[in-house]
Design a protein around this motif. Structure first.
Motif, PDB file in Angstrom:
ATOM      1  N   LYS A 134     -66.224  21.760  -3.436  1.00 29.43           N
ATOM      2  CA  LYS A 134     -66.781  21.139  -2.199  1.00 29.43           C
ATOM      3  C   LYS A 134     -66.419  21.516  -0.929  1.00 29.43           C
ATOM      4  O   LYS A 134     -67.146  21.504   0.183  1.00 29.43           O
ATOM      5  CB  LYS A 134     -66.291  19.369  -2.604  1.00 29.43           C
ATOM      6  CG  LYS A 134     -66.898  18.813  -3.616  1.00 29.43           C
ATOM      7  CD  LYS A 134     -66.599  17.266  -3.712  1.00 29.43           C
ATOM      8  CE  LYS A 134     -67.214  16.569  -4.655  1.00 29.43           C
ATOM      9  NZ  LYS A 134     -66.795  15.157  -4.670  1.00 29.43           N
ATOM     10  N   PHE A 135     -64.975  22.008  -0.915  1.00 24.97           N
ATOM     11  CA  PHE A 135     -64.423  22.486   0.233  1.00 24.97           C
ATOM     12  C   PHE A 135     -63.375  23.726   0.038  1.00 24.97           C
ATOM     13  O   PHE A 135     -62.447  23.386  -0.622  1.00 24.97           O
ATOM     14  CB  PHE A 135     -63.948  21.635   1.061  1.00 24.97           C
ATOM     15  CG  PHE A 135     -63.730  21.835   2.554  1.00 24.97           C
ATOM     16  CD1 PHE A 135     -64.437  21.802   3.629  1.00 24.97           C
ATOM     17  CD2 PHE A 135     -62.352  22.332   2.699  1.00 24.97           C
ATOM     18  CE1 PHE A 135     -64.161  22.027   4.952  1.00 24.97           C
ATOM     19  CE2 PHE A 135     -61.918  22.917   4.097  1.00 24.97           C
ATOM     20  CZ  PHE A 135     -62.878  22.701   5.065  1.00 24.97           C
ATOM     21  N   THR A 136     -63.698  24.837   0.388  1.00 21.40           N
ATOM     22  CA  THR A 136     -62.824  25.872   0.070  1.00 21.40           C
ATOM     23  C   THR A 136     -62.096  26.358   1.474  1.00 21.40           C
ATOM     24  O   THR A 136     -62.472  26.670   2.475  1.00 21.40           O
ATOM     25  CB  THR A 136     -63.399  27.336  -0.095  1.00 21.40           C
ATOM     26  OG1 THR A 136     -64.311  26.803  -1.440  1.00 21.40           O
ATOM     27  CG2 THR A 136     -62.577  28.250  -0.958  1.00 21.40           C
ATOM     28  N   PRO A 137     -60.705  25.992   1.489  1.00 19.81           N
ATOM     29  CA  PRO A 137     -60.101  25.979   2.686  1.00 19.81           C
ATOM     30  C   PRO A 137     -59.187  27.656   2.551  1.00 19.81           C
ATOM     31  O   PRO A 137     -59.105  28.158   1.527  1.00 19.81           O
ATOM     32  CB  PRO A 137     -58.878  25.170   2.578  1.00 19.81           C
ATOM     33  CG  PRO A 137     -58.681  24.798   0.944  1.00 19.81           C
ATOM     34  CD  PRO A 137     -60.001  25.029   0.560  1.00 19.81           C
ATOM     35  N   LEU A 138     -58.832  28.028   3.889  1.00 21.89           N
ATOM     36  CA  LEU A 138     -57.920  29.255   3.961  1.00 21.89           C
ATOM     37  C   LEU A 138     -56.705  28.998   3.029  1.00 21.89           C
ATOM     38  O   LEU A 138     -56.243  30.121   2.456  1.00 21.89           O
ATOM     39  CB  LEU A 138     -57.849  29.576   5.223  1.00 21.89           C
ATOM     40  CG  LEU A 138     -56.993  30.995   5.357  1.00 21.89           C
ATOM     41  CD1 LEU A 138     -57.716  31.916   4.683  1.00 21.89           C
ATOM     42  CD2 LEU A 138     -56.845  31.381   6.920  1.00 21.89           C
ATOM     43  N   PHE A 139     -56.142  27.956   3.179  1.00 23.03           N
ATOM     44  CA  PHE A 139     -54.730  27.497   2.747  1.00 23.03           C
ATOM     45  C   PHE A 139     -54.995  26.275   1.665  1.00 23.03           C
ATOM     46  O   PHE A 139     -55.579  25.295   2.032  1.00 23.03           O
ATOM     47  CB  PHE A 139     -53.771  27.309   3.775  1.00 23.03           C
ATOM     48  CG  PHE A 139     -53.549  28.274   4.753  1.00 23.03           C
ATOM     49  CD1 PHE A 139     -52.735  29.609   4.277  1.00 23.03           C
ATOM     50  CD2 PHE A 139     -54.269  28.202   5.859  1.00 23.03           C
ATOM     51  CE1 PHE A 139     -52.544  30.538   5.297  1.00 23.03           C
ATOM     52  CE2 PHE A 139     -53.946  29.412   6.627  1.00 23.03           C
ATOM     53  CZ  PHE A 139     -52.956  30.507   6.367  1.00 23.03           C
ATOM     54  N   TYR A 140     -54.449  26.592   0.570  1.00 30.26           N
ATOM     55  CA  TYR A 140     -54.343  25.502  -0.448  1.00 30.26           C
ATOM     56  C   TYR A 140     -52.970  25.098  -0.685  1.00 30.26           C
ATOM     57  O   TYR A 140     -52.118  25.936  -1.369  1.00 30.26           O
ATOM     58  CB  TYR A 140     -55.060  25.903  -1.952  1.00 30.26           C
ATOM     59  CG  TYR A 140     -55.134  25.130  -2.856  1.00 30.26           C
ATOM     60  CD1 TYR A 140     -56.270  24.224  -3.290  1.00 30.26           C
ATOM     61  CD2 TYR A 140     -54.124  25.057  -3.850  1.00 30.26           C
ATOM     62  CE1 TYR A 140     -55.931  23.299  -4.172  1.00 30.26           C
ATOM     63  CE2 TYR A 140     -53.990  24.214  -5.172  1.00 30.26           C
ATOM     64  CZ  TYR A 140     -55.020  23.314  -5.121  1.00 30.26           C
ATOM     65  OH  TYR A 140     -54.958  22.369  -6.353  1.00 30.26           O
ATOM     66  N   PHE A 141     -53.040  23.631  -0.335  1.00 27.60           N
ATOM     67  CA  PHE A 141     -51.540  23.190  -0.234  1.00 27.60           C
ATOM     68  C   PHE A 141     -51.410  22.223  -1.496  1.00 27.60           C
ATOM     69  O   PHE A 141     -52.041  21.177  -1.328  1.00 27.60           O
ATOM     70  CB  PHE A 141     -51.350  22.630   0.989  1.00 27.60           C
ATOM     71  CG  PHE A 141     -49.531  22.638   1.255  1.00 27.60           C
ATOM     72  CD1 PHE A 141     -48.864  22.131   0.353  1.00 27.60           C
ATOM     73  CD2 PHE A 141     -49.332  22.811   2.465  1.00 27.60           C
ATOM     74  CE1 PHE A 141     -47.497  21.999   0.708  1.00 27.60           C
ATOM     75  CE2 PHE A 141     -47.756  22.716   2.913  1.00 27.60           C
ATOM     76  CZ  PHE A 141     -46.877  22.276   1.731  1.00 27.60           C
ATOM     77  N   ASP A 142     -50.863  22.263  -2.498  1.00 30.18           N
ATOM     78  CA  ASP A 142     -50.611  21.310  -3.466  1.00 30.18           C
ATOM     79  C   ASP A 142     -49.255  20.488  -3.254  1.00 30.18           C
ATOM     80  O   ASP A 142     -48.310  21.078  -3.188  1.00 30.18           O
ATOM     81  CB  ASP A 142     -50.395  22.226  -4.910  1.00 30.18           C
ATOM     82  CG  ASP A 142     -49.994  21.120  -5.997  1.00 30.18           C
ATOM     83  OD1 ASP A 142     -50.455  19.738  -6.084  1.00 30.18           O
ATOM     84  OD2 ASP A 142     -49.150  21.469  -6.721  1.00 30.18           O
TER      85      ASP A 142
END
Length: 477
Positions: A137-145
């Motif tokens: 749905k939305f691909t960010p530059l930074f994925y923060f879990d």
């Protein structure tokens, strides 16, 4: 050495196979946006993890205002305004601007009730499915879990994201494996597996079944730990919240150069203004924790019951306040069972329950407590313990992990609280605080408050920004 080489070869082959397959599947789907996507499926859990989420969002907004902050949540009624308001009302964190929201509809795949058996595997692989929905749905530059779903990291990297995580608690730890070897019964170790039966008749059959199941579970945990190490190593930056967590993560993920300890944000400044003097007519002990099985609320209730029975007749009768949040129907059921247990122990008139309190009401209750109780085994850190100390309530915490290694330590040679392991030790600690002269209590409370300052929200912002700056600078390139 041969075994390590074999594992390395298997690991490399596995990753080559996975990457080659999924790269084809994902190819062409990448539409990366300059944003930080926070994978936090439960934005209404009300615990320390949610506080970290909002403080992390605020820190990134301050550090790099040009990056949008996206919240992946399974709470369908969540909106930018409601989440921003919740951060203030529940935690006192004022965001610079409301975050964007991406709603997830596959959250059932990470719920514990979906997997009666092999829960860790089920939830972990379910999180990959949920993360696929999020990143599609939305691909960010930074994925923060911020919720501990390490199995999503390889997928996020395949989508082209830089992966950052804040790990509160390892999904599997070496302690968990050793407990299965020792056949210790806990909330995550079935009694049949841990049972040590000695009575006649069924003794041999029960013992054989218990030993066999224990061995199977050790294999299961060991295999899971190996996979967990592989997926966890995919993160570009791993922030951990305590010395205990750091030790386990470094041993399992084996990326010490990318692992940074950042103590979680605790509201020490807001709580330190509370007066140390407390009402003596009805001394109050407070327990702040989500109504989850690992928080061991029943132990606290039993210890409180034992302490009351041992209390002198002339001493004022204390009160125990349970404050926590419920994430789902299972938590609601646990809360009801706790209320029933209070009736069974005949202390229901001395116990109060508060569910899903707003932050200002929590502060009010903390300001009236002489002690705060915590009983989770291997609590990764223990934000509630620090909050007790900052508020002037003497902590009684479990003698393990975060509270033992980082928090309930002497402050300039002065004792600041108590550590306990079982009902009797907790009851004794409660009695010591109740019988303590007021001058001694004030002295200990003041020392505890000074130590709490080491875990302030401001300290979190400083350490957090220092850790993420090398990663975020990629956004400027």
């Amino acid at each position: 050495m041969a075994m390590e080489i074999l594992l390395w070869v298997l690991k490399s082959a596995l990753w080559a196979l996975v990457f080659s397959f999924l790269s084809v599947v994902i190819k062409g789907r990448k539409n990366i946006k300059r944003a930080v996507g926070f994978f936090h499926p439960y934005t209404n859990d009300g615990g320390g993890g949610e506080r970290v989420l909002w403080c992390a969002v605020k820190a990134i907004q301050e550090e790099n205002p040009n990056l949008d902050c996206i919240i992946y949540t399974g709470d369908h009624d969540a909106s930018p305004e409601s989440l921003s308001g919740r951060a203030v009302d529940r935690f006192g964190v004022e965001l610079l601007y409301p975050p964007q929201v991406v709603h997830l509809y596959k959250r059932k795949w990470i719920e514990e009730g979906t997997y009666p058996r092999f829960t860790m595997f089920g939830q972990s692989f379910g999180s990959v499915y949920l993360s696929w929905e999020a990143l599609s749905k939305f691909t960010p530059l930074f994925y923060f879990d911020t919720s501990g779903y390490a199995f999503t990291y390889p997928l996020a990297r395949m989508f082209g994201c830089k992966v950052i995580c804040y790990t509160h608690y390892p999904t599997i730890s070496l302690d968990m494996i050793s407990r299965v070897w020792e056949r210790s019964s806990m909330y995550n170790n079935d009694a049949l597996i841990s049972r040590r039966v000695t009575y006649s008749g069924q003794s041999f059959a029960w013992r054989f079944a218990s030993i066999w199941l224990s061995r199977c579970k050790v294999i299961y945990y060991t295999f899971f730990s190996w996979i967990y190490g592989i997926v966890g190593s995919c993160t570009h930056l791993a922030m951990v919240n305590s010395s205990w967590t750091q030790s386990h993560i470094e041993k399992i993920w084996r990326i010490p150069e990318r692992t940074k300890r950042v103590y979680p944000p605790c509201d020490t400044s807001g709580l330190q203004v509370l007066p140390l003097e407390r009402p003596v007519k009805t001394p109050t002990i407070i327990s702040v924790a989500q109504f989850r099985p690992e928080k061991a609320h029943t132990l606290q209730l039993e210890a409180f019951s034992v302490a009351i029975r041992k209390l002198d007749a002339e001493s004022p009768r204390p009160k125990l306040q349970f404050v926590g949040s419920c994430r789902n129907t299972w938590d609601e059921e646990r809360l009801q069972n706790l209320k029933d247990k209070a009736i069974e122990l005949k202390v229901d008139k001395d116990v109060e329950f508060y569910k899903n309190l707003v932050y200002r009401d929590l502060v009010r209750l903390l300001g009236g407590a002489i002690a705060g109780i915590h009983s989770m085994i291997d609590e990764h850190f223990g934000i509630s313990v620090v909050e007790y100390m900052a508020a002037g309530a003497i902590p009684i915490a479990h003698n393990s992990a975060g509270p033992k290694m980082d928090i309930v330590l002497q402050e300039n040679g002065q004792q600041i609280g108590f550590l306990a392991r079982d009902v009797e030790e907790y009851a004794d600690a409660i009695l010591k605080i109740l019988m303590m002269p007021e001058t001694d209590r004030l002295e200990m409370a003041a020392a505890a408050r000074r130590r709490a300052g080491r875990f302030s929200e401001q300290k979190f912002y400083e350490d957090f920004k220092a850790a993420i700056s090398p990663i975020l600078c990629h956004a400027s390139n």
